[in-house]
Scaffold this active site. Structure first.
Site, PDB file in Angstrom:
ATOM      1  CG  ASN A   9      13.890  -1.887  12.931  1.00 13.07           C
ATOM      2  OD1 ASN A   9      13.926  -0.886  13.645  1.00 13.07           O
ATOM      3  ND2 ASN A   9      13.004  -2.024  11.949  1.00 13.07           N
ATOM      4  CE  LYS A  11      10.018  -3.331  13.397  1.00 12.83           C
ATOM      5  NZ  LYS A  11       8.911  -4.065  12.801  1.00 12.83           N
ATOM      6  CG  HIS A  95      10.921  -0.786   8.298  1.00  6.67           C
ATOM      7  ND1 HIS A  95       9.591  -0.958   8.611  1.00  6.67           N
ATOM      8  CD2 HIS A  95      11.560  -1.887   8.755  1.00  6.67           C
ATOM      9  CE1 HIS A  95       9.447  -2.113   9.250  1.00  6.67           C
ATOM     10  NE2 HIS A  95      10.636  -2.692   9.345  1.00  6.67           N
ATOM     11  CD  GLU A  97       7.087  -1.333  11.242  1.00  4.39           C
ATOM     12  OE1 GLU A  97       7.949  -0.730  11.887  1.00  4.39           O
ATOM     13  OE2 GLU A  97       6.885  -2.562  11.364  1.00  4.39           O
ATOM     14  CD  GLU A 167      12.339  -5.939   7.108  1.00  3.20           C
ATOM     15  OE1 GLU A 167      12.757  -6.549   8.091  1.00  3.20           O
ATOM     16  OE2 GLU A 167      11.867  -4.790   7.166  1.00  3.20           O
ATOM     17  N   GLY A 173       6.231  -8.732  12.113  1.00  7.90           N
ATOM     18  CA  GLY A 173       5.540  -8.615  13.393  1.00  7.90           C
ATOM     19  C   GLY A 173       4.295  -9.478  13.499  1.00  7.90           C
ATOM     20  CB  SER A 212       7.916 -13.446  11.954  1.00  7.73           C
ATOM     21  OG  SER A 212       6.857 -12.511  12.062  1.00  7.73           O
TER      22      SER A 212
HETATM   23  P1  PGA Z   1       9.787  -8.507  13.034  1.00  2.91           P
HETATM   24  O1  PGA Z   1      10.188  -7.137  12.291  1.00  2.91           O
HETATM   25  O2  PGA Z   1      11.073  -9.293  13.194  1.00  2.91           O
HETATM   26  O3  PGA Z   1       9.203  -8.077  14.336  1.00  2.91           O
HETATM   27  O4  PGA Z   1       8.815  -9.213  12.148  1.00  2.91           O
HETATM   28  C1  PGA Z   1      11.146  -7.110  11.265  1.00  2.91           C
HETATM   29  C2  PGA Z   1      11.306  -5.703  10.753  1.00  2.91           C
HETATM   30  O5  PGA Z   1      10.321  -4.965  10.693  1.00  2.91           O
HETATM   31  O6  PGA Z   1      12.426  -5.291  10.410  1.00  2.91           O
END
Ligand code: PGA
Length: 248
Positions: A9, A11, A95, A97, A167, A173, A212
């Site tokens: 992803n 982003k 997601h 976010e 998640e 992140g 992560s």
């Molecule tokens: P990350 O993000 O691997 O940077 O923690 C995962 C995601 O948001 O899908």
């Protein structure tokens, strides 16, 4: 046996130049990936370009979001038909976010899930709890509520054409990965919840872990019984980091 899927992803990252080297770097390392499936989810504007770069490759292509509406006066939205037309197979929906920054509600995510599926895109349905929800013992309630919104709208059988991504928001992140046991516990909960309604769908649906994931922890996570791969943010932005996960 469920196939392992590793989906990147990207982003809000990338440029014409950087995606070119990212995609060619991933393509070059695909021989080491074995029987895992791999996909990338670029920003909307780069999807046609990435589709071209991926032609002849077995790497899948997805979007990071999709409109719940098919067409009409919805400024800024991109429909499932459009995504399909430019080469997507997957669409991430819900997601964290989108949920926490843009106020997307469970019903909005469910409608996007339905829109994607109706056009033959495989939704990657993200679910997961906030840190305060985990600390107050609400992880299972939150994940169940997020799943129920989709099951109520589309029926449990719809999950047969979907991927679920667990998640935990506190792990996204942050560098704080859920331990393999912590992640497995929630994955097992999700699969058992689906199994209460349809055991066959539950045994087949891929449940990815996201938060992560990196080359150092992927193998241990993917070895857990109910973890069928990963949704990768930060570590999907360089070929080296992404391939370290894909080959784990
Ligand atoms: P990350 O993000 O691997 O940077 O923690 C995962 C995601 O948001 O899908």
């Amino acid at each position: 046996m469920r196939q392992i899927l590793v989906a990147g992803n990207w982003k809000l990252n990338g440029s014409k130049e950087s995606i070119q080297s990212l995609v060619s770097g991933i393509n070059e390392g695909m021989s080491g990936v074995g029987d895992k499936a791999v996909a990338v989810c670029p920003p909307f504007v780069y999807i046609p370009r990435v589709a071209d770069l991926l032609s002849g490759s077995e790497i899948g292509l997805g979007s990071q979001d999709v409109a719940s509406e098919e067409t009409g006066a919805f400024t800024g939205e991109v429909s499932a038909d459009m995504l399909k037309e430019v080469g997507c197979q997957y669409a991430i929906v819900g997601h964290s976010e989108r949920r926490s920054i843009y106020g997307e509600r469970d019903q909005d995510t469910a409608a996007k899930f339905a829109a994607a599926r109706a056009k033959g895109l495989t939704p990657i349905l993200c679910v997961g709890e906030l840190l305060e929800e985990r600390e107050s013992g609400d992880t299972e309630n939150v994940v169940a509520r997020q799943l129920d919104a989709v099951i109520e709208l589309e029926g449990v059988a719809a999950l047969a054409d979907a991927v679920i991504a667990y998640e935990p928001v506190w792990a996204i992140g942050t560098g704080k990965t859920a331990s393999p046991d912590q992640a497995q516990a929630v994955h097992a909960f999700i699969r058992a919840k689906v199994a209460e309604l349809d055991a066959d769908v539950a045994s087949k649906v891929q449940i990815l872990y996201g938060g992560s994931v990196n080359g150092g922890n992927a193998a241990e996570l993917f070895a857990m019984e109910d973890i069928d791969g990963g949704l990768i943010g930060g570590a999907s932005l360089t070929p080296e980091a992404f391939l370290a996960i894909c080959t784990a």
